[in-house]
Structures are given as structure tokens and as C-alpha cells.
Design an enzyme around this catalytic site. Structure first.
Site, PDB file in Angstrom:
ATOM      1  N   LYS A  66      44.309  43.002  48.409  1.00  0.00           N
ATOM      2  CA  LYS A  66      43.323  43.449  47.748  1.00  0.00           C
ATOM      3  C   LYS A  66      43.652  42.683  46.362  1.00  0.00           C
ATOM      4  CE  LYS A  66      41.921  47.555  45.007  1.00  0.00           C
ATOM      5  NZ  LYS A  66      41.203  47.204  44.319  1.00  0.00           N
ATOM      6  N   TYR A 123      48.490  45.019  47.267  1.00  0.00           N
ATOM      7  CA  TYR A 123      47.562  45.315  46.381  1.00  0.00           C
ATOM      8  C   TYR A 123      48.069  44.635  45.114  1.00  0.00           C
ATOM      9  CZ  TYR A 123      44.624  48.029  43.075  1.00  0.00           C
ATOM     10  OH  TYR A 123      43.848  48.304  41.856  1.00  0.00           O
TER      11      TYR A 123
HETATM   12  O1  MN9 Z   1      40.862  47.212  41.423  1.00  0.00           O
HETATM   13  C1  MN9 Z   1      39.593  47.851  39.561  1.00  0.00           C
HETATM   14  N1  MN9 Z   1      40.655  47.173  38.598  1.00  0.00           N
HETATM   15  C2  MN9 Z   1      41.226  47.934  37.527  1.00  0.00           C
HETATM   16  C3  MN9 Z   1      39.808  47.377  40.838  1.00  0.00           C
HETATM   17  O2  MN9 Z   1      41.333  49.200  37.690  1.00  0.00           O
HETATM   18  C4  MN9 Z   1      42.021  47.060  36.561  1.00  0.00           C
HETATM   19  C5  MN9 Z   1      38.243  47.131  39.028  1.00  0.00           C
HETATM   20  O3  MN9 Z   1      37.227  47.733  39.945  1.00  0.00           O
HETATM   21  C6  MN9 Z   1      37.890  47.403  37.703  1.00  0.00           C
HETATM   22  O4  MN9 Z   1      37.665  48.645  37.391  1.00  0.00           O
HETATM   23  C7  MN9 Z   1      36.435  46.886  37.424  1.00  0.00           C
HETATM   24  C8  MN9 Z   1      35.825  47.223  35.741  1.00  0.00           C
HETATM   25  O5  MN9 Z   1      36.793  46.162  35.225  1.00  0.00           O
HETATM   26  O6  MN9 Z   1      36.557  45.428  37.616  1.00  0.00           O
END
Ligand code: MN9
Length: 292
Positions: free
Chosen positions: A163, A135
Site C-alpha cells: 500500500k 504499508y
Molecule cells: O493512506 C491516507 N493518507 C494519510 C491514506 O492518512 C496520510 C490518504 O487517504 C489521505 O488521507 C488522503 C487525503 O490527503 O489522500
């Protein structure tokens, strides 16, 4: 080795009003997420507020989600932790509870040498028979693993992919090109169309808890060459993300789900309640887009 499906919700963790894990909130949330056509769940990651939980709480969430979803959804357990010991313990829980893969952020807080980070991933891979997905989320983990080092880590056959939650689509494309046998899941929801157009095996994100159908739709539209539809869907995601940046992404997503009668409760402090002004915008968006 591959895992089934391509669109995974980075699942939120339901809490009660005392900020305790609400095990009874888990099934309704899973049912809502899967009703939108999402293939699977990524459990206990950033969106699951796992870094605000004890190892026992994280284990409980992994077990409860598997109880409800193991027979109907592809399941990835996020096991990343500050210590290798904790990451290994969580990996063992995932291995004995029906998960299909594990995933981990690099060990956080302390700045570790790359060899120590590589040893951490090796210990996780050794702790179960499950495939491992790295990740990469430098903005939150504090560790930006350079392209060559990611390539080096992925020489291990048990590490099946990444990811990728970062805006650098050049790095993303370079990794994909150099590692054609590995799987890549894009994690910046507001850029999913760009990643799909570049070529991604799928996506894993927080807003998939609420609008998973949008990402399923973008992926299908890109495959069918319908760029106008793909753009319209990305615009829908972006309008939501714009509001979520005002509410706070996780508090806003939880507020929206609560409004739809999916009882996920509040976020755990220090996350705070969104401002009344931001909530008003979000309510309007939910009422216009998600209620019948
Ligand atoms: O990995 C999420 N990233 C963070 C997933 O939490 C930094 C994303 O799904 C974000 O929440 C999304 C909104 O900015 O892109």
C-alpha cells in the site's frame, strides 16, 4: 497470491461522544461504504485512528468489522505496531476472524535498523497464513524504506504487495516494473488518477469512506480510456480533499458522515474539532454533492 477486489476504504473507527469505540456505529458505516461500490475494507490503519488505540481496542474493532462484513467484502487488517509482539498478536486475531490479508506499517517511533524491520515483517508473515501487504507511508510512519530495500523485503512470497501512500510516482513505477507479480495499492487519494494512469492494482484511502464511487469510477474510466471523465472525478476528489485539509482529514470525514446520518462520532483527541469556517465549507460541499 492475490486478494479479491481493488478499491478498499481505509475504514474510519466510529467513536461515541466519550471517545470510546462505538461498536454499534460499525455496521452503518460499512453499509454506507459498500453501497458506493467499494470492494473491501482496510481496517485499523491510520484512517482508523489505530495508533490512538490499545491493542485490546484494535482487536475489538477487527472482530466487530469481520462480524458484519466478512461474508460480503474483502477484508485487510492493518496490524502494524511499535512492537513486533503487538503486531503478531493482532495478526493472530485477523487470522482467526476471516480476514483475507494483513498489512503493516514499519515499526514506528524508534529508528530501527533495516534488518530489524525485516525481522518484524517476517514475524508477522509467520504469525498466520494470510498474505501480507507492506504499508509504506513515510510521512506518518517516519520510516522511508528505500526502493532496493522494499524489493528485498518482497522476495518473501508471503509478502504480496504494497500500500503505497506517498507522492513519488517515479518510485511507484520503478517498483511496479521490477516486481510484476506483486500488487500495488495507491494511497494518496488526490493523486489516484495519476497512479491509475501509471498502472495500479487498486487504491486504499481515507476519502473512500465517503466517496468510494469516485475511485471506482476513476479506475473504470482509465480502463476505458475516458480521460475526461477520469479528470472530472479526480477533480471531485480534490475539491473535497482541499476542504478536508482545512478541517483536518479525519475530523472532516467524520463530520461529513455524521451529517449524512452515519453515526461515526468525533475523532479521539488530540485530534480537535474543525473550525466553524471550515465546517461551513464542508457542509456546503456535502449538501451539494452527497445529499439527494
Ligand atoms: O493512506 C491516507 N493518507 C494519510 C491514506 O492518512 C496520510 C490518504 O487517504 C489521505 O488521507 C488522503 C487525503 O490527503 O489522500
Amino acid at each position: 497470491m492475490k486478494i479479491t477486489g481493488s478499491i478498499f476504504a481505509a475504514m474510519l473507527t466510529p467513536f461515541d461522544q466519550n471517545e470510546e469505540i462505538s461498536t454499534k456505529g460499525i455496521a452503518p458505516l460499512i453499509d454506507y461504504i459498500l453501497s458506493k461500490g467499494v470492494d473491501g475494507l482496510y481496517v485499523g490503519g491510520s484512517s482508523g485512528e489505530a495508533m490512538l488505540q490499545s491493542c485490546e481496542e484494535r482487536s475489538l474493532v477487527l472482530k466487530e468489522v469481520a462480524k458484519h462484513a466478512a461474508d460480503k467484502s474483502s477484508l485487510i487488517a492493518h496490524v502494524g505496531a511499535a512492537s513486533t509482539k503487538e503486531a503478531v498478536a493482532l495478526t493472530k486475531i485477523a487470522g482467526s476472524n476471516g480476514y483475507h490479508a494483513v498489512s503493516a506499517v514499519p515499526p514506528f517511533y524508534y529508528k530501527h535498523a533495516f534488518d530489524d524491520i525485516a525481522d518484524y515483517y517476517k514475524a508477522i508473515a509467520d504469525a498466520s497464513n494470510l498474505p501480507l501487504i507492506i504499508y509504506n507511508i513515510p510521512a506518518l510512519s517516519g520510516t522511508d524504506i528505500p526502493t532496493e530495500k522494499l524489493q528485498q523485503l518482497m522476495e518473501d512470497d508471503r509478502i504480496i504487495g504494497v500500500k503505497f501512500t506517498a507522492p513519488d510516482l517515479f518510485q511507484f513505477a520503478q517498483l511496479r516494473k521490477s516486481l510484476p507479480s506483486k500488487s500495488f495499492y495507491f494511497g494518496t487519494d488526490e493523486m489516484f488518477l495519476a497512479a491509475s494512469a501509471t498502472g495500479t492494482d487498486g487504491g486504499i484511502g481515507s476519502t473512500y469512506n465517503l466517496i468510494g464511487d469516485v475511485y471506482v469510477g476513476i479506475q473504470a474510466a482509465v480502463k476505458n480510456g475516458d480521460m475526461q471523465l477520469a479528470r472530472n472525478l479526480q477533480q471531485k476528489s480534490n475539491t473535497l480533499v482541499e476542504i478536508l485539509l482545512e478541517t483536518g482529514v479525519l475530523p472532516g470525514l467524520k463530520h461529513a458522515l455524521n451529517r449524512l446520518d452515519i453515526p461515526v462520532g468525533p475523532c479521539r483527541r488530540p485530534f480537535s474539532k474543525p473550525s466553524a469556517q471550515a465546517i461551513a465549507k464542508l457542509n456546503q460541499w456535502v449538501d451539494n454533492n452527497l445529499t439527494n
